[in-house]
Design an enzyme around this catalytic site. Structure first.
Site, mmCIF file in Angstrom:
data_model
loop_
_atom_site.group_PDB
_atom_site.id
_atom_site.type_symbol
_atom_site.label_atom_id
_atom_site.label_comp_id
_atom_site.label_asym_id
_atom_site.label_seq_id
_atom_site.Cartn_x
_atom_site.Cartn_y
_atom_site.Cartn_z
ATOM 1 N N ASP A 197 0.832 -1.195 0.000
ATOM 2 C CA ASP A 197 0.000 0.000 0.000
ATOM 3 C C ASP A 197 0.873 1.255 0.000
ATOM 4 O OD1 ASP A 197 -2.733 1.081 0.329
ATOM 5 O OD2 ASP A 197 -1.868 1.906 2.165
ATOM 6 N N GLU A 231 0.869 -0.568 -5.079
ATOM 7 C CA GLU A 231 -0.196 0.416 -5.189
ATOM 8 C C GLU A 231 0.479 1.770 -5.338
ATOM 9 O OE1 GLU A 231 -1.864 2.448 -2.164
ATOM 10 O OE2 GLU A 231 -3.828 2.721 -3.046
#
Lengths: 559, 422
Positions: free
Chosen positions: A203, A245
């Site tokens: 992330d 991401e």
């Protein structure tokens, strides 16, 4: 049984799951690993190859689990580490791999590291975070959550200092200049890989390091660290992947692949809104343009394509004009808007038009990359824009028309979020059970498309060449891999269209439609004419004239 | 007797016709290169071995455009009486696969049976017009058992090479043997002979207009011969050389031939469910073994065909096959071509499970039957690669072993079939 292939992720169909939202195994109103294990047969039946789990770590849940309070255990409401291991075994037994979210950039402010760090400047964990006595450092860094945060610095009265955070103020950024932090996060990854995980969706990776006079994104130091992680992964484990991401332009994401020695995969964020734009404006230009601006990636890397996920349909990578257009066409009600985007599911975004849902899925299934399906989108689940933040797209999975949509046997008031119950998308109408019964349901269509996609590595590994028929409403491209050429044709318009395609290069070949195996007229030197129904599409295998006709040698004498 | 299906001209002809002893039925469709010599050989054979028999040649033609009927007329001349009957070809008949390439074979069989009965003939021989290897011995081999020994049905037995008749040898014949207890060669088409008794008691009362007609006449006749209480034997006719005609898709061929067996299993359940073991049937003609030639068999292509089935038909197989069988089939997918081995017991299990799924109507029946094709390719590939380096005797032993598997595993079929019916 897992199929051994170091490039498995290039052919895989991914399926994104929120543990809390999928199935409740213990009846407390919150989904858990026990429930998830019970639904693995369904996922195997659907045909997906890899499950992506959102964070399931202990968390105060101020950002739905992305505010992690302990990286090495499982939130009590979801189960135990033992449950995770059992889940992994069961998934692997069914031929599915599992990757999980790992939040590298920050922790929750409730994480023991932060709690210790804030206590005094002498604390051993003080330098796990980025502190300042003023809020002016790194002033060029943009604020990501502009509707909730005013600054990337927040004053901590206990620490008597400002701390750095790129996301919510309750999510202090880790200080990757500190070698102990770098080691601690590596150890975290090793811990989960040793449990049997097949990789991580990392992330917010662009933001790990901070440097003055920069926008504090995509810094060289970040890449160096990510390469370290990859090296460690490759040295010790096999067939594990890292998915980035990085909500950036493809040219900015490209460095995250390195020379095939950093991330295996990365999301193609800017493509997603342009698929919606293309359909609404009935023109292929935004989609083709986006691929024109997508650089080549190393052969062992792959894009991840998606239509929707657990976040808003992000418009960060859109110009102001494009953003206005998207808001106007897809998010007129202010309640639909979150941050810089639109928090809606696929079906409501597309007015529940089955033709458009199929069309967009067909695009992400056939363009270069591996598709990700967001849980519930395979049955056309709806959303609830009345709920706060992005909860509207994180409601319980709709399994049956029974109480709580078959998600949980609990008192409905106990559910972590109410099930969608409106007249159009309510669980009484939209659920797995009923769609399994109906052979022409969206669910069965998705299952068929997944199965067809898996037959052709060309989809995951092939090159793409766009054809440019005079009719701009028709998007056509050829995917090629080894000796297979697939022609994909999509009508982005709501009216029937015809197009003449220049297929001279394939003259003599016999197009075979992949879903029905029906044969189309032979390709010649002349323009190849096709007509398409509104939002219609074709997946055609351009078989050389005599390909596949090689006899078994038993046909004439079998009887 | 129902004869409205006969052309008007044939009915009129039959009303004034004198009785005959033997009807030679010739099924043709554009067979001008083979049929004239064939009919001559049959007539000469009869003249030599059955000199007292009054013969009628009936040419059932499916609408030849190449002058077949005229060529036959010329060939027969005054050596025998000839009746030419254009038989009806229904649209659905064109889908039926047959090595003879004659559409509407079921109509032709019905015509021949009716003519034989109307003329009080003792026997009817049916020969396909595209067969080149007919010689004067065929008449004797086919007719003698009926005339001399009171046999009701003479089935053809051809000399075949080791990998000819893979579907017959690995499924149709052993399944029929296991079901009905008679070891027949199950060679479809080419030539048959029927007694007046079989025609009257068995063939004519068949439901000609019903679904069974869509499965092709050959498997139908073959099953009638073993399921009804008839005296049968096989005639060793040597190699079957024929004018090759297009056979259509392999999956159509599998669906039709296997579908015929499965369909008749429902009709004859009471006959087969109590049968245990099997016995050979009498043979007329010289003993024959198996030819050694292997032909151009492409094992790799067949394994790929199986793998494609694994990719495309997995959800279908999952419905048809019980979990344990399904798992074993799945595991075959990871074998490389050289190591690919599909065991005989798994194959028999698969065949029985398909029969049960057909009976239980788990899927549209044609889809179900076609879904068997990649599995057949898989087993055949395994069979060929496992025996290719061995002698013919080994191939014959393997086939005998397969027969044993069909017989020993039959109780599973019977039990589950009954369980469903209950």
């Amino acid at each position: 049984m897992l199929r051994a292939d170091p490039l498995w992720y290039k052919d895989a169909v991914f399926y994104e799951i929120h543990v809390k939202a999928f199935a409740d195994g213990n009846g407390d109103g919150i989904g858990d690993f026990q429930g998830l294990i019970g639904k693995l047969d369904y996922l195997q039946w659907l045909g997906v190859d890899c499950l992506w789990l959102l964070p399931f770590y202990p968390s105060p849940l101020r950002d739905d689990g992305y505010d992690v309070a302990d990286f090495r255990s499982v939130a009590e409401q979801y189960g135990t580490t033992e449950d995770v291991r059992r889940f992994l075994d069961e998934a692997h037994r069914r031929g599915m791999r599992v990757i999980v979210d790992l939040v590298l950039n920050h922790t929750s402010d409730q994480h023991p590291w932060f709690q210790e760090a804030r206590q005094s400047p002498q604390s051993l964990k003080r330098h796990f975070y980025v502190w300042s006595d003023n809020d002016r450092k790194y002033g060029k860094a943009r604020i990501i959550f502009i509707d909730t945060e005013k600054s990337n610095w927040t004053w901590d009265s206990e620490a008597k200092a400002f701390y750095w955070h790129r996301f919510f103020s309750h999510q202090p950024d880790l200080n990757y200049d500190n070698p102990e932090v770098r080691q601690a996060m590596l150890d975290t990854m090793v811990f989960w890989l040793d449990q049997g995980l097949d990789g991580f969706r990392c992330d917010a990776v662009p933001y790990l390091f901070e440097r003055e006079s920069t926008i504090c994104e995509n810094l060289p130091e970040t890449h160096d660290y990510l390469k370290d992680i990859r090296r460690r992964l490759d040295e010790t484990y096999q067939e594990r992947i890292l998915l980035a991401e990085a909500n950036q332009w493809p040219s900015d994401v490209r460095p995250y692949f390195g020379n095939g020695d950093e991330f295996h995969m990365a999301f193609h964020f800017p493509l997603m809104p342009r698929l919606y734009m293309g359909v609404r404006s009935e023109t292929r230009d935004p989609i083709v343009d986006m691929f024109t601006h997508t650089p080549e990636i190393p052969p062992n890397c792959q894009w991840c394509l998606f239509l929707r996920n657990h976040d808003e349909l992000t418009l960060e990578m859109c110009s102001g004009e494009e953003r206005d257009y998207m808001y106007y066409t897809y998010g007129r009600d202010p309640k639909m808007r979150r941050n810089i985007g639109i928090a809606r599911r696929l079906a409501p975004l597309l007015d529940n038009d089955r033709r458009k849902i199929e069309l967009l899925n067909s695009l992400v299934f056939t363009m270069p990359g591996s598709p990700i399906i967001y849980y519930g989108d395979e049955i056309g689940m709806g959303d609830n824009i009345q709920l706060k933040d992005r909860d509207g797209v994180r409601t319980p999975m709709q399994w049956t028309m029974d109480r709580n949509a078959g998600f949980s046997p609990c008192d409905p008031a106990q559910l972590y979020l109410p099930v969608v119950a409106d007249a159009l998308y309510g669980y009484q109408v939209v659920n797995v059970e009923s769609q399994k019964e109906a052979p022409h349901s969206l669910l069965h269509w998705m299952k068929r498309m997944i199965a067809v996609r898996k037959r052709f590595p060309t989809f995951g590994r092939g090159t793409i060449t766009f054809l440019r028929p005079a009719n701009g409403k028709v998007l056509a491209y050829v995917r090629r891999h080894e000796n297979i050429a697939l022609l994909l044709v999509h009508n982005l318009a709501g009216s029937a269209q015809s197009a003449e395609l220049d297929l001279k290069e394939f003259a003599g070949s016999m197009p075979i439609e992949l879903l029905g195996e029906s044969q189309f007229p032979q390709v010649t030197d002349r323009p190849y004419a096709l007509t398409l129904a509104p939002y219609g599409y074709y997946w055609l295998n351009l078989k050389p004239e005599h390909a596949g006709m090689e006899p078994y040698g038993i046909e004439l004498t079998a009887l | 007797m129902e004869d409205s299906f006969l052309p008007e001209s044939a009915r009129i002809w039959l009303e004034g016709a004198e009785p005959v002893d033997l009807v030679i039925g010739l099924l043709t469709f554009n067979d001008t290169t083979t049929a004239p010599s064939l009919v001559r050989a049959m007539i000469e054979g009869c003249a030599r071995s059955l000199p007292q028999q009054r013969i009628l040649v009936v040419n059932c033609d499916a609408g030849s455009q190449d002058g077949t009927t005229q060529a036959i007329e010329q060939s027969v001349g005054d050596k025998a009486r000839l009746l030419t009957i254009p038989h009806a070809v229904l649209g659905s008949s064109y889908k039926l696969v047959s090595e003879s390439g004659v559409p509407g074979r079921e109509s032709a069989f019905r015509i021949l049976a009716t003519v034989t009965d109307k003329l009080n003939a003792a026997a009817c021989v049916v020969v396909d017009g595209n067969v080149k290897s007919v010689d004067e011995h065929w008449s004797q081999l086919l007719v003698d058992p009926i005339v001399e020994k009171g046999v009701d049905c003479v089935l053809p037995w051809f000399l075949r090479n080791r990998y000819e008749g893979t579907l017959t040898n690995t499924l149709l014949a052993p399944l029929t043997t296991a079901l009905y207890g008679k070891r027949i060669p199950y060679h479809l088409g080419g030539a048959y002979a029927f007694s007046a008794n079989m025609i009257r008691s068995t063939l004519l009362p068949q439901p000609w207009g019903e679904e069974i007609a869509r499965h092709g006449i050959d498997g139908w006749v073959m099953t009638l011969a073993v399921a009804e209480s008839l005296q049968i034997c096989r005639a060793a006719l040597g190699p079957r050389l024929q004018q090759v005609k297009p056979m259509g898709e392999l999956s159509d061929l599998v669906a039709q031939s296997v579908g015929c067996l499965f369909y008749l299993m429902e009709r004859y359940q009471e006959k087969w469910e109590t049968v245990k073991g099997s016995a050979p049937i009498p043979t007329v003609g010289p003993p024959m073994g198996m030819g050694a030639a292997t032909g151009a068999i492409n094992v790799e292509r067949m394994v790929n065909g199986f793998r494609q089935g694994l990719r495309d038909l997995l959800p279908v197989w999952q419905i048809i096959l019980p979990a344990e069988t399904f798992q074993q089939v799945l595991e075959l997918g990871v074998e490389d071509t050289d190591g690919f081995r599909f065991s005989p017991s798994l194959w028999v299990q698969v065949v029985y499970d398909f029969a049960l799924a057909y009976h239980e109507r788990l899927l549209h029946r044609e889809h179900l039957l076609k879904a068997l094709t990649p599995l057949y390719l898989g087993y055949t590939a395994s069979f060929v690669s496992g025996t290719r380096a061995q002698g013919v005797e080994q191939v014959e032993r393997e086939l005998a072993r397969l027969n044993d598997h069909f017989e020993t595993m039959k109780p599973y079929l019977v039990q589950r079939w009954r369980w469903h019916d209950e």
